[in-house]
Write an enzyme that holds these catalytic residues in place. Structure first.
Site, PDB file in Angstrom:
ATOM      1  N   HIS A 197      -0.858  22.778  28.936  1.00  0.00           N
ATOM      2  CA  HIS A 197      -1.593  23.977  28.568  1.00  0.00           C
ATOM      3  C   HIS A 197      -1.354  24.264  27.102  1.00  0.00           C
ATOM      4  O   HIS A 197      -0.258  24.042  26.597  1.00  0.00           O
ATOM      5  CB  HIS A 197      -1.113  25.169  29.420  1.00  0.00           C
ATOM      6  N   ASP A 212      -4.604  24.981  37.794  1.00  0.00           N
ATOM      7  CA  ASP A 212      -5.581  24.104  38.422  1.00  0.00           C
ATOM      8  C   ASP A 212      -4.958  23.027  39.277  1.00  0.00           C
ATOM      9  O   ASP A 212      -5.644  22.373  40.058  1.00  0.00           O
ATOM     10  CB  ASP A 212      -6.458  23.450  37.344  1.00  0.00           C
TER      11      ASP A 212
HETATM   12  N1  CMC Z   1      -1.595  14.435  30.634  1.00  0.00           N
HETATM   13  C1  CMC Z   1      -1.020  13.601  29.760  1.00  0.00           C
HETATM   14  N2  CMC Z   1      -0.680  13.911  28.495  1.00  0.00           N
HETATM   15  C2  CMC Z   1      -0.950  15.146  28.103  1.00  0.00           C
HETATM   16  C3  CMC Z   1      -1.568  16.104  28.948  1.00  0.00           C
HETATM   17  C4  CMC Z   1      -1.881  15.697  30.268  1.00  0.00           C
HETATM   18  N3  CMC Z   1      -2.456  16.549  31.121  1.00  0.00           N
HETATM   19  N4  CMC Z   1      -1.722  17.276  28.280  1.00  0.00           N
HETATM   20  C5  CMC Z   1      -1.238  17.050  27.053  1.00  0.00           C
HETATM   21  N5  CMC Z   1      -0.763  15.782  26.940  1.00  0.00           N
HETATM   22  C6  CMC Z   1      -0.105  15.181  25.779  1.00  0.00           C
HETATM   23  C7  CMC Z   1      -1.074  14.887  24.645  1.00  0.00           C
HETATM   24  O1  CMC Z   1      -1.613  13.576  24.770  1.00  0.00           O
HETATM   25  C8  CMC Z   1      -0.204  15.051  23.446  1.00  0.00           C
HETATM   26  O2  CMC Z   1       0.609  13.915  23.348  1.00  0.00           O
HETATM   27  P1  CMC Z   1       1.049  13.342  21.888  1.00  0.00           P
HETATM   28  O3  CMC Z   1       1.859  14.431  21.257  1.00  0.00           O
HETATM   29  O4  CMC Z   1       1.824  12.107  22.191  1.00  0.00           O
HETATM   30  O5  CMC Z   1      -0.241  13.063  21.164  1.00  0.00           O
HETATM   31  C9  CMC Z   1       0.722  16.203  23.819  1.00  0.00           C
HETATM   32  O6  CMC Z   1       0.794  16.167  25.249  1.00  0.00           O
HETATM   33  C10 CMC Z   1       0.224  17.567  23.360  1.00  0.00           C
HETATM   34  O7  CMC Z   1      -1.073  17.753  23.921  1.00  0.00           O
HETATM   35  P2  CMC Z   1      -2.316  18.417  23.176  1.00  0.00           P
HETATM   36  O8  CMC Z   1      -3.557  17.708  23.642  1.00  0.00           O
HETATM   37  O9  CMC Z   1      -2.061  18.472  21.708  1.00  0.00           O
HETATM   38  O10 CMC Z   1      -2.260  19.862  23.768  1.00  0.00           O
HETATM   39  P3  CMC Z   1      -3.405  20.909  23.691  1.00  0.00           P
HETATM   40  O11 CMC Z   1      -2.747  22.217  23.620  1.00  0.00           O
HETATM   41  O12 CMC Z   1      -4.393  20.574  22.627  1.00  0.00           O
HETATM   42  O13 CMC Z   1      -4.157  20.679  25.088  1.00  0.00           O
HETATM   43  C11 CMC Z   1      -4.827  20.898  27.334  1.00  0.00           C
HETATM   44  C12 CMC Z   1      -3.990  21.489  26.194  1.00  0.00           C
HETATM   45  C13 CMC Z   1      -4.851  21.891  28.495  1.00  0.00           C
HETATM   46  C14 CMC Z   1      -6.275  20.662  26.863  1.00  0.00           C
HETATM   47  C15 CMC Z   1      -4.207  19.559  27.771  1.00  0.00           C
HETATM   48  O14 CMC Z   1      -2.875  19.765  28.185  1.00  0.00           O
HETATM   49  C16 CMC Z   1      -5.004  18.891  28.883  1.00  0.00           C
HETATM   50  O15 CMC Z   1      -6.007  18.226  28.592  1.00  0.00           O
HETATM   51  N6  CMC Z   1      -4.577  19.040  30.170  1.00  0.00           N
HETATM   52  C17 CMC Z   1      -5.317  18.489  31.282  1.00  0.00           C
HETATM   53  C18 CMC Z   1      -6.519  19.355  31.580  1.00  0.00           C
HETATM   54  C19 CMC Z   1      -6.132  20.642  32.268  1.00  0.00           C
HETATM   55  O16 CMC Z   1      -5.380  20.636  33.240  1.00  0.00           O
HETATM   56  N7  CMC Z   1      -6.681  21.741  31.768  1.00  0.00           N
HETATM   57  C20 CMC Z   1      -6.513  23.054  32.413  1.00  0.00           C
HETATM   58  C21 CMC Z   1      -5.911  24.070  31.528  1.00  0.00           C
HETATM   59  S1  CMC Z   1      -5.428  25.499  32.492  1.00  0.00           S
HETATM   60  C22 CMC Z   1      -6.900  26.209  32.984  1.00  0.00           C
HETATM   61  C23 CMC Z   1      -7.526  26.978  31.878  1.00  0.00           C
HETATM   62  O17 CMC Z   1      -6.927  28.010  31.471  1.00  0.00           O
HETATM   63  O18 CMC Z   1      -8.627  26.600  31.463  1.00  0.00           O
END
Ligand code: CMC
Length: 436
Positions: A313, A371
């Site tokens: 998240h 989720d």
């Molecule tokens: N699985 C694997 N790796 C992950 C995941 C995941 N679900 N989420 C983040 N990472 C990794 C990402 O690849 C990055 O790694 P590195 O530093 O090596 O490049 C690191 O963790 C930081 O991630 P980020 O993408 O910079 O984090 P963000 O804040 O931009 O993204 C997120 C947040 C929710 C989009 C992401 O965690 C994600 O895509 N999760 C899966 C989708 C999901 O479950 N979304 C629901 C969110 S809760 C409901 C809502 O409020 O909408």
């Protein structure tokens, strides 16, 4: 905003004059640097893709402490609201700032209940969609279409219009979501029944048919109501920011909320519940618990582009408090339905355990989000997977409206207009066609 005694000074290494930046304090959470005069003073913008460090507004609605895993609506912890209040009380709280007393609650419930029907013409509008359309495509259209049906509540600058639009949207979303569902399965849509609670009415519109009545089950209705409460607001997330930006142009509330629905659809946001369940079903089909190791290895391989859906998240760097409540609801629902041995639930538990012990997830502070479990609960209740995000939209509608109304009432509000760092071609002349 309370000014801080501390001042920040921005200085430059090229001899340009330094600039003092005021700092403001909120009631909780990080202070903010006021950069509104930055461009006028320094001829420079700030650069912050994804708004990692930018507060785009002041808000008194929802507070999240991502490190603690805390979520408050108007100061009240989600854990208390989820057990002591129902969804409509939560809506009243989000919209008005305080919990209703008994008379206010009765009045609000009654107002919402009186607006549950949609204009009869809307079902003809619905019929324009293909039967296999995704419910979120249909919902985006229907919500936007409301501005063509309710002309007496489309002036966003009129507080009375905003109030009526809020009641209409909250009241009609369950009707629209269930209409979208019934349409895809080829059943006639079921009119709302105003003797039922908000959640029970929604479930009846989903599951009753003209030939068989639906008898609400208290445990399942309570679970649905809790799903609504947990998704009701989440401060300045992507869809809420979309609603604010869209509404900042002065467009009507239905159009602004339709923009929120469209944004929520994405798999990184509201679409994650559908994606999480599809992921669990995929793993289950390909060997189940035995194959978790292989799946986790894929997730950790950056080239695979596979994510553990329902994990991670932007704000929570701890267990999402909504996920804890949803896991509890998951147990209750599966017990009620005699599905304690549900293979997907067991798989989710095993996946969660392994991920929470794996250094990849631990070092990145990736924990289950709401989720991860909400899909299992909804599937057990009988909600088809493509409808999960539409239910999220139904629940989040109140948050979007509360945030939109807060923005419009804020004397500091301006049309949203981000800046850019331009990296394209510099000025050049258009060559004649023959020379290109
Ligand atoms: N699985 C694997 N790796 C992950 C995941 C995941 N679900 N989420 C983040 N990472 C990794 C990402 O690849 C990055 O790694 P590195 O530093 O090596 O490049 C690191 O963790 C930081 O991630 P980020 O993408 O910079 O984090 P963000 O804040 O931009 O993204 C997120 C947040 C929710 C989009 C992401 O965690 C994600 O895509 N999760 C899966 C989708 C999901 O479950 N979304 C629901 C969110 S809760 C409901 C809502 O409020 O909408």
């Amino acid at each position: 905003m309370i000014p801080s005694d501390v001042k920040a000074t921005l200085s430059f290494s090229d001899g340009s004059p330094a600039m003092d930046l005021p700092i403001y304090k909120g009631t909780m959470g990080p202070d903010v640097l006021d950069i509104r005069k930055l461009y006028a003073t320094t001829d420079k913008f700030t650069y912050d893709t994804g708004f990692l460090s930018t507060a785009a507004c002041q808000s008194a609605i929802t507070y999240i402490d991502g490190d603690k895993g805390e979520l408050l609506y108007r100061g009240y912890p989600i854990e208390q609201l989820a057990v002591k209040c129902d969804y409509l009380e939560t809506c009243y709280l989000l919209l008005n700032g305080e919990l209703p007393n008994a008379a206010q609650k009765a009045d609000f419930d009654n107002r919402v209940t009186q607006h549950t029907m949609v204009h009869e013409q809307m079902q003809f509008f619905l019929r324009g969609f293909r039967r296999d359309a995704h419910p979120m495509a249909v919902l985006t259209g229907l919500v936007g279409g409301m501005s063509a049906f309710y002309h007496d509540s489309i002036d966003i600058n009129n507080p009375v219009h905003r109030h009526i639009a809020a009641i209409r949207l909250i009241a009609k979303m369950p009707t629209l979501v269930s209409m979208a569902y019934k349409y895809t399965v080829g059943q006639p849509y079921i009119y709302p029944h105003n003797d039922l609670s908000y959640a029970a009415n929604f479930m009846r519109m989903m599951f009753a048919t003209p030939t068989s009545e639906y008898k609400p089950n208290d445990v399942l209705v309570r679970a649905m109501d809790r799903i609504f409460i947990l998704h009701a607001d989440h401060e300045q997330n992507a869809s809420t920011s979309t609603v604010r930006l869209c509404g900042s142009s002065g467009t009507n509330p239905f159009a602004a909320i339709a923009a929120g629905v469209a944004c929520l659809w994405g798999p990184s946001h509201g679409g994650a519940n559908e994606a999480a369940l599809n992921m669990l079903e995929d793993i289950q089909r390909n060997g189940g618990v035995e194959k978790i190791g292989e799946f986790i290895a894929q997730v950790k391989d950056k080239n695979s582009h596979v994510k553990l859906m329902g994990f991670g998240h932007r704000v929570y760097k701890n267990y999402d408090p909504r996920a804890k409540l949803m896991r509890e609801t998951c147990y209750e629902v599966l017990n009620e339905l005699g599905l304690q041995n549900d293979p997907l639930f067991k798989l989710a538990m095993a996946l969660e355990k392994i991920a929470l012990e794996d250094d990849y997830f631990v070092s990145r502070k990736l924990y289950p989000n709401v989720d991860f479990y909400s899909g299992i609960v909804q599937r057990a209740i009988g909600i088809p997977v493509p409808l999960f995000t539409a239910i999220f939209a139904l629940a989040r509608t109140v948050g979007w409206i509360a945030q939109l109304n807060e923005m419009i009432a804020d004397p500091e509000y301006k049309i949203g207009r981000p800046r850019q760092l331009y990296i394209g071609a510099t000025r050049r002349d258009v060559p004649p066609l023959a020379q290109r």
